[in-house]
Design a protein around this motif. Structure first.
Motif, PDB file in Angstrom:
ATOM      1  N   GLN A 169      44.758  45.868  38.794  1.00 28.33           N
ATOM      2  CA  GLN A 169      43.838  45.946  39.317  1.00 28.33           C
ATOM      3  C   GLN A 169      42.769  44.916  37.777  1.00 28.33           C
ATOM      4  OE1 GLN A 169      42.872  49.562  39.039  1.00 28.33           O
ATOM      5  NE2 GLN A 169      43.902  50.902  40.581  1.00 28.33           N
ATOM      6  N   ASN A 170      43.385  44.182  37.471  1.00 35.61           N
ATOM      7  CA  ASN A 170      42.253  43.303  36.046  1.00 35.61           C
ATOM      8  C   ASN A 170      40.866  43.737  35.393  1.00 35.61           C
ATOM      9  OD1 ASN A 170      41.377  40.696  35.943  1.00 35.61           O
ATOM     10  ND2 ASN A 170      40.481  40.404  36.973  1.00 35.61           N
ATOM     11  N   ARG A 171      41.612  45.056  35.056  1.00 33.96           N
ATOM     12  CA  ARG A 171      41.029  46.054  34.179  1.00 33.96           C
ATOM     13  C   ARG A 171      41.571  45.698  32.521  1.00 33.96           C
ATOM     14  NH1 ARG A 171      38.316  49.679  37.032  1.00 33.96           N
ATOM     15  NH2 ARG A 171      38.218  51.168  35.389  1.00 33.96           N
ATOM     16  N   GLY A 172      42.137  44.655  32.521  1.00 35.46           N
ATOM     17  CA  GLY A 172      42.807  45.213  31.076  1.00 35.46           C
ATOM     18  C   GLY A 172      42.031  44.642  30.334  1.00 35.46           C
ATOM     19  N   LEU A 173      41.686  45.691  28.844  1.00 35.93           N
ATOM     20  CA  LEU A 173      40.676  45.492  28.439  1.00 35.93           C
ATOM     21  C   LEU A 173      40.848  43.784  26.966  1.00 35.93           C
ATOM     22  CD1 LEU A 173      37.985  47.024  27.736  1.00 35.93           C
ATOM     23  CD2 LEU A 173      39.088  47.892  25.998  1.00 35.93           C
ATOM     24  N   LEU A 174      41.736  44.068  26.365  1.00 35.32           N
ATOM     25  CA  LEU A 174      42.080  42.578  26.031  1.00 35.32           C
ATOM     26  C   LEU A 174      42.321  41.845  26.859  1.00 35.32           C
ATOM     27  CD1 LEU A 174      43.445  45.037  23.092  1.00 35.32           C
ATOM     28  CD2 LEU A 174      41.106  44.633  23.554  1.00 35.32           C
ATOM     29  N   HIS A 175      41.837  40.466  26.437  1.00 33.22           N
ATOM     30  CA  HIS A 175      42.628  39.040  26.887  1.00 33.22           C
ATOM     31  C   HIS A 175      44.058  39.070  26.305  1.00 33.22           C
ATOM     32  CE1 HIS A 175      42.760  34.947  27.968  1.00 33.22           C
ATOM     33  NE2 HIS A 175      43.234  34.669  26.884  1.00 33.22           N
ATOM     34  N   SER A 176      45.264  39.627  25.376  1.00 35.99           N
ATOM     35  CA  SER A 176      46.071  39.198  25.290  1.00 35.99           C
ATOM     36  C   SER A 176      46.717  40.265  26.235  1.00 35.99           C
ATOM     37  CB  SER A 176      46.611  39.969  24.324  1.00 35.99           C
ATOM     38  OG  SER A 176      45.933  41.196  23.868  1.00 35.99           O
ATOM     39  N   ASP A 177      46.391  41.547  26.561  1.00 39.70           N
ATOM     40  CA  ASP A 177      46.520  42.560  27.840  1.00 39.70           C
ATOM     41  C   ASP A 177      46.880  41.875  28.842  1.00 39.70           C
ATOM     42  OD1 ASP A 177      47.894  44.567  26.245  1.00 39.70           O
ATOM     43  OD2 ASP A 177      45.539  45.202  26.037  1.00 39.70           O
ATOM     44  N   GLN A 178      45.544  41.461  29.636  1.00 41.82           N
ATOM     45  CA  GLN A 178      45.643  40.691  30.947  1.00 41.82           C
ATOM     46  C   GLN A 178      46.431  39.682  31.168  1.00 41.82           C
ATOM     47  OE1 GLN A 178      43.778  42.859  33.161  1.00 41.82           O
ATOM     48  NE2 GLN A 178      45.532  41.661  34.595  1.00 41.82           N
ATOM     49  N   GLN A 179      46.626  38.910  30.177  1.00 43.08           N
ATOM     50  CA  GLN A 179      47.602  37.903  30.348  1.00 43.08           C
ATOM     51  C   GLN A 179      48.760  38.165  30.606  1.00 43.08           C
ATOM     52  OE1 GLN A 179      47.738  34.109  28.659  1.00 43.08           O
ATOM     53  NE2 GLN A 179      45.766  34.937  30.149  1.00 43.08           N
ATOM     54  N   LEU A 180      49.089  39.135  29.842  1.00 44.98           N
ATOM     55  CA  LEU A 180      51.309  39.595  31.303  1.00 44.98           C
ATOM     56  C   LEU A 180      50.938  40.210  32.592  1.00 44.98           C
ATOM     57  CD1 LEU A 180      51.407  42.634  28.842  1.00 44.98           C
ATOM     58  CD2 LEU A 180      51.964  40.562  28.275  1.00 44.98           C
ATOM     59  N   PHE A 181      49.181  39.878  33.201  1.00 42.84           N
ATOM     60  CA  PHE A 181      49.526  39.335  34.922  1.00 42.84           C
ATOM     61  C   PHE A 181      48.461  38.271  35.554  1.00 42.84           C
ATOM     62  CE2 PHE A 181      49.241  41.657  39.370  1.00 42.84           C
ATOM     63  CZ  PHE A 181      50.386  41.693  39.335  1.00 42.84           C
ATOM     64  N   ALA A 182      48.909  37.240  34.507  1.00 42.99           N
ATOM     65  CA  ALA A 182      47.796  36.532  34.668  1.00 42.99           C
ATOM     66  C   ALA A 182      48.657  35.777  36.262  1.00 42.99           C
ATOM     67  CB  ALA A 182      47.441  35.423  33.568  1.00 42.99           C
ATOM     68  N   GLY A 183      48.024  35.243  36.379  1.00 40.54           N
ATOM     69  CA  GLY A 183      48.034  35.084  37.931  1.00 40.54           C
ATOM     70  C   GLY A 183      49.359  35.482  38.930  1.00 40.54           C
ATOM     71  N   ASP A 198      33.346  46.641  38.614  1.00 40.59           N
ATOM     72  CA  ASP A 198      33.041  47.527  38.136  1.00 40.59           C
ATOM     73  C   ASP A 198      33.264  48.203  36.788  1.00 40.59           C
ATOM     74  OD1 ASP A 198      31.915  48.401  40.736  1.00 40.59           O
ATOM     75  OD2 ASP A 198      33.846  49.545  41.378  1.00 40.59           O
ATOM     76  N   LEU A 199      34.043  47.742  36.370  1.00 39.99           N
ATOM     77  CA  LEU A 199      34.682  47.945  34.463  1.00 39.99           C
ATOM     78  C   LEU A 199      33.025  46.865  34.411  1.00 39.99           C
ATOM     79  CD1 LEU A 199      36.109  48.969  32.100  1.00 39.99           C
ATOM     80  CD2 LEU A 199      37.364  47.479  32.627  1.00 39.99           C
ATOM     81  N   ALA A 200      33.295  45.783  34.300  1.00 35.67           N
ATOM     82  CA  ALA A 200      32.532  44.742  33.091  1.00 35.67           C
ATOM     83  C   ALA A 200      30.484  45.132  33.149  1.00 35.67           C
ATOM     84  CB  ALA A 200      32.836  43.797  34.023  1.00 35.67           C
ATOM     85  N   ARG A 201      30.999  46.211  34.413  1.00 39.96           N
ATOM     86  CA  ARG A 201      28.960  46.347  34.489  1.00 39.96           C
ATOM     87  C   ARG A 201      29.384  47.966  33.334  1.00 39.96           C
ATOM     88  NH1 ARG A 201      29.485  44.887  39.840  1.00 39.96           N
ATOM     89  NH2 ARG A 201      30.200  46.879  40.551  1.00 39.96           N
ATOM     90  N   TYR A 202      29.945  48.957  33.673  1.00 43.47           N
ATOM     91  CA  TYR A 202      30.171  50.114  32.985  1.00 43.47           C
ATOM     92  C   TYR A 202      30.284  49.525  31.423  1.00 43.47           C
ATOM     93  CZ  TYR A 202      31.712  54.003  30.770  1.00 43.47           C
ATOM     94  OH  TYR A 202      32.504  54.828  29.972  1.00 43.47           O
ATOM     95  N   LEU A 203      31.585  48.798  31.056  1.00 41.36           N
ATOM     96  CA  LEU A 203      31.616  47.934  29.232  1.00 41.36           C
ATOM     97  C   LEU A 203      29.693  47.158  29.126  1.00 41.36           C
ATOM     98  CD1 LEU A 203      35.112  47.365  29.507  1.00 41.36           C
ATOM     99  CD2 LEU A 203      34.005  49.368  28.366  1.00 41.36           C
ATOM    100  N   GLN A 204      29.686  46.788  29.898  1.00 43.45           N
ATOM    101  CA  GLN A 204      28.290  45.433  29.354  1.00 43.45           C
ATOM    102  C   GLN A 204      27.024  46.620  29.417  1.00 43.45           C
ATOM    103  OE1 GLN A 204      27.384  43.223  32.601  1.00 43.45           O
ATOM    104  NE2 GLN A 204      29.455  41.949  32.349  1.00 43.45           N
TER     105      GLN A 204
END
Length: 321
Positions: free
Chosen positions: A256-270, A217-223
């Motif tokens: 929820q895998n909604r981290g906008l930046l790659h570096s942010d989402q990496q904190l919860f990767a896996g 949902d976030l991807a569709r909105y931001l795209q």
């Protein structure tokens, strides 16, 4: 007019003689208590007024302090303008067309110099206090800022390009970057949550949007706003659901895998490892997060400060004296 100017100069001289600045080489929360008790209330007044005009400026002031401290310590080097003989840090990759709030710092410096009847408060201390006051103004917890920094007479474009963590960093690179500045993985997670405030430009999160797994949902909105090619690079998007409120929704977004930046989402990767455990921990403990954020900010603000007779106190934060 001349009589008025002489009177002001005399008053300033009296203040300096009665309340000399401390000569200690350690930071202290009481550094200006005798020399200029109006310093901190003046900074807070200007910060709160600026955020009332534009809530986004709180995130900008917080980010200025971070980008300053990660490059050769908390010395206000990030504020120096380029001159014909000097290249500062403002045009470094992480800063160019990205850092904001310099005009608010100018406003604070002018107000504090007036309140203190002289040039007594360093620009580095202004950045530290303005960061704290921004957090408080936007709903975060109060914490005690250590004071007594002095301002550098130099800056380093190369070091700014190398030392500031990039939004495309993986977790090991983030951990290494923070460790090199004396900060732990807990500090990394807590300080990254400053991204509960503010926005990022399309050019910074475009790769994640089209090349990584992200909430559909976030991807569709931001795209719709940030196309895979072409323009739109400067279009901003909020870093979490509540970009003008200091809260724990940043951690909820990562889960929820909604981290906008790659570096942010990496904190919860896996969803495994110490960083992910801390994301879950703080997401469920608002008050603990507030306290630990303040403690981490104090550690950030204590990175290699200039104190005592080192550096200077700039009259204008954009230029050396």
């Amino acid at each position: 007019m001349a009589t008025c100017r002489l009177t002001l100069l005399y008053a300033a001289a009296v203040v300096f003689s009665l309340y000399p600045l401390p000569a200690a080489s350690r930071l202290s929360p009481n550094f200006y208590d005798d020399a200029c008790p109006r310093a901190l209330p003046t900074i807070r007044f200007v910060v709160f007024a600026a955020i009332a005009r534009e809530p986004r400026i709180g995130a900008s002031l917080l980010r200025l302090h971070f980008h300053d401290c990660f490059v050769n310590g908390c010395d206000a080097s990030v504020l120096l303008d380029d001159t014909e003989t000097f290249v500062g840090e403002k045009t470094a990759g992480p800063n160019n067309n990205s850092l904001r709030g310099f005009d608010v710092v100018d406003e604070i410096k002018t107000a504090v110099n007036f309140a203190c009847l002289g040039n007594m408060v360093s620009c580095a201390d202004i950045l530290a206090v303005a960061a704290r006051d921004s957090v408080v103004a936007l709903g975060g917890q109060e914490y005690e800022v250590q004071l007594g920094r002095r301002d550098s007479r130099t800056a380093s474009l190369d070091d700014a390009n190398k030392e500031i963590p990039a939004p495309f960093f993986d977790l090991p690179a983030l951990v290494s970057s923070f460790d090199s500045h004396g900060l732990s993985i807990r500090d990394l997670v807590v300080l990254s949550a400053a991204h509960t405030l503010g926005f990022a430009r399309c050019t910074v999160f475009r790769d994640r949007l089209y090349n990584e797994t992200i909430d559909p949902d976030l991807a569709r909105y931001l795209q719709l706003q940030c196309p895979s090619t072409g323009g739109g690079g400067d279009i901003p998007a909020p870093l979490d659901r509540t970009p003008a409120t200091f809260d724990t929704s940043y951690f909820e977004g990562l889960r929820q895998n909604r981290g906008l930046l790659h570096s942010d989402q990496q904190l919860f990767a896996g969803e495994g490892g110490e960083a992910a455990a801390l994301v879950r921990y703080y997401g469920e403990r608002v008050e603990v997060f507030g306290v630990d954020f303040g403690d981490a900010m104090i550690r950030l603000g204590s990175i290699a400060p200039l104190t005592g007779d080192d550096g200077e106190i700039r009259e204008n934060c954009r230029f050396v004296n």
